[in-house]
Scaffold this active site. Structure first.
Site, PDB file in Angstrom:
ATOM      1  N   GLU A  38       0.837   5.872  -6.582  1.00  0.00           N
ATOM      2  CA  GLU A  38       1.638   5.378  -5.458  1.00  0.00           C
ATOM      3  C   GLU A  38       2.754   4.448  -5.934  1.00  0.00           C
ATOM      4  OE1 GLU A  38       1.903   6.355  -2.541  1.00  0.00           O
ATOM      5  OE2 GLU A  38       0.113   7.567  -2.338  1.00  0.00           O
ATOM      6  N   TYR A 121       2.517  -0.607   2.671  1.00  0.00           N
ATOM      7  CA  TYR A 121       2.451   0.833   2.436  1.00  0.00           C
ATOM      8  C   TYR A 121       1.405   1.163   1.363  1.00  0.00           C
ATOM      9  CZ  TYR A 121       3.169   5.292   0.352  1.00  0.00           C
ATOM     10  OH  TYR A 121       2.909   6.526  -0.172  1.00  0.00           O
ATOM     11  N   ASP A 139       5.826   4.728   4.866  1.00  0.00           N
ATOM     12  CA  ASP A 139       6.979   4.651   3.962  1.00  0.00           C
ATOM     13  C   ASP A 139       8.178   5.320   4.647  1.00  0.00           C
ATOM     14  OD1 ASP A 139       6.397   7.334   3.866  1.00  0.00           O
ATOM     15  OD2 ASP A 139       6.366   7.480   1.687  1.00  0.00           O
TER      16      ASP A 139
END
Ligand code: SF4
Length: 361
Positions: A38, A121, A139
Site C-alpha cells: 500500500e 487510507y 484514496d
C-alpha cells in the site's frame, strides 16, 4: 454530501470476484505485505510496483529486517519509486513495531494510525484487507468512483468531503468482506472508472446505479479545485569526473529529496563559461567541460529545469579543494568519489537525475 452506498455492495463484490487482478500481496495478504504494497502503491502504478514489492520483501521479509537495514540499502531498494520519505517512514514505523508491538502490525485501526507514514487510507487498507476490520480505505480512486456514483459535485480536495465519504462507507461496509469491498472500489477506479479519458461505463457493474452516468456528468465529476502552479527552479548539474570516479554528495537533511545522494548542483542556469569560472573559484581545475543538454523533472510542488555539464577534472585538484560548496560556507557537502559500479549498486540517486546519470560511463 451524505449518500447511501449500500446498493453498490453486492454488485461490487460480485464484480471483484470475477475481475480482481492477481497480485503478489493479494495472494498472501499478510499485514506486513499489505502495508509495504500500500505504501508503494501511493504514487506508483500497480504494474510497476509488482517487481519492487517482490525484491523488497525478499531482502526485507519482516519488520525486524526493515527496522535494522542500513538506510543506504533501504533507499537503494526504493530507488525508482520516488518520494523517499515513504521509505524512511516505513523504517521508523518498523522500529516502533519491533519495540512496542513484538514486530507485528497491530490489528487495530486507531493503533495503525499512530504509526509514521500511515494515514486514514493506509490504516483502512491494512485493517480491512489483512485483519478483516470494517474500516473504509478512501484514496483518489475511491473518491472518484463514489462521487460519480452519487453524482456529487463536492470538491474532493476538501478534507471534509473525504471524511464524509469515509463516514458513509463505514456505515455500510460488509462486515464479512470489508477488504474485498475496499479493493473492489479501488480496482474499479483503476481499471474501469478511470481518471483520465472517458470512463468505461459499459463495463461497469454500477452503471444502473450511477448518477453521473444517468445524468451524463461522468466527465465533470470529480470536482477538484485548481492547484497552485508549481514553482519552477533552474538548476545546473555538474557531473564531476576525476580518474574514473564521479562526485556525488548528500543533500541537506530537510526539504526536497532530503538526505538523498545527488550529483553536485548549483541553483540557476550557468553557461559553460560561468560553470568553468564557478569551478575555478572552488579550486577545481577543469580539463574539459562538455554540455550535456537540458532536462526537466517534475515534483509535486516544484519543477526543476536543469542544464548539465560533464566536467573532467585534473587529477588531485578535487582532493585539494576537499569539499564542494553548494552555495555558501554553511552549505557545504562532502563529496564522495564513486565508481560507476558503486553509483549503480550502492548509492541511490533519485530519478530526477536519470537524464544525467547516463553520462556516468
Ligand atoms: S457507470 Fe461510469 S461513471 Fe459511473 S461508476 Fe461506473 S464507470 Fe464510473
Amino acid at each position: 454530501m451524505k449518500y447511501d452506498y449500500s446498493p453498490t455492495i453486492d454488485f461490487l463484490l460480485d464484480w471483484y470476484e470475477q475481475n480482481a487482478r492477481i497480485l503478489p500481496w493479494r495472494e498472501n495478504p499478510k499485514p506486513y505485505y499489505v502495508w509495504i504494497s500500500e505504501i508503494m502503491l501511493q504514487q506508483t502504478r500497480v504494474e510497476a510496483v509488482k517487481a519492487y514489492f517482490e525484491r523488497f520483501i525478499k531482502v526485507l521479509p519482516d519488520s525486524k529486517a526493515l527496522a535494522e537495514v542500513e538506510e543506504e540499502k533501504l533507499l537503494k531498494l526504493w530507488e525508482g519509486l520516488g518520494y523517499y520519505n515513504r521509505a524512511r517512514n516505513l523504517q521508523k514505523a518498523a522500529g516502533i513495531l519491533v519495540s512496542d508491538y513484538g514486530g507485528e502490525l497491530p490489528g487495530d485501526y486507531g493503533e495503525l494510525l499512530k504509526l509514521p507514514g500511515i494515514g486514514s487510507y493506509t490504516a483502512g487498507a491494512i485493517a480491512s484487507i489483512a485483519f478483516h476490520i470494517a474500516e473504509p480505505a478512501v484514496d483518489g480512486n475511491v473518491l472518484r468512483v463514489m462521487m460519480r456514483v452519487s453524482g456529487s459535485f463536492d470538491d474532493i480536495t476538501e478534507m471534509k468531503v473525504k471524511k464524509q465519504l469515509e463516514e458513509d462507507l463505514r456505515a455500510v461496509l460488509p462486515k464479512d468482506r470489508p477488504g474485498d469491498f475496499n479493493q473492489a472500489v479501488m480496482e474499479l477506479g483503476a481499471t474501469v472508472c478511470i481518471p483520465v479519458g472517458k470512463p468505461l461505463c459499459e463495463k461497469c457493474p454500477l452503471m444502473h446505479l450511477c448518477q453521473a452516468f444517468k445524468n451524463r456528468t461522468e466527465n465533470r465529476i470529480p470536482v477538484k479545485k485548481e492547484k497552485k502552479p508549481r514553482q519552477v527552479q533552474e538548476r545546473t548539474i555538474l557531473i564531476l569526473e576525476m580518474g574514473g570516479r564521479y562526485a556525488i554528495c548528500k543533500r541537506e537533511k530537510k526539504g526536497l529529496l532530503a538526505g538523498m545522494m545527488e550529483f553536485p548542483g548549483v541553483p540557476g542556469k550557468l553557461t559553460p563559461l560561468m560553470a568553468e569560472e564557478y569551478l575555478q573559484d572552488l579550486g577545481y581545475g577543469a580539463e574539459e567541460l562538455i554540455p550535456l543538454g537540458e532536462a526537466k523533472h517534475i515534483f509535486s510542488h516544484v519543477e526543476w529545469h536543469m542544464t548539465g555539464y560533464l566536467v573532467h577534472l585534473r587529477e588531485g585538484v578535487a582532493e585539494a579543494a576537499g569539499c564542494y560548496k553548494t552555495g555558501n560556507e554553511e552549505n557545504r557537502a562532502s563529496l564522495v568519489w564513486a565508481l560507476k559500479s558503486e553509483i549503480e549498486e550502492r548509492y541511490s540517486l533519485p530519478s530526477a537525475f536519470d537524464f544525467y546519470r547516463k553520462f556516468v560511463i
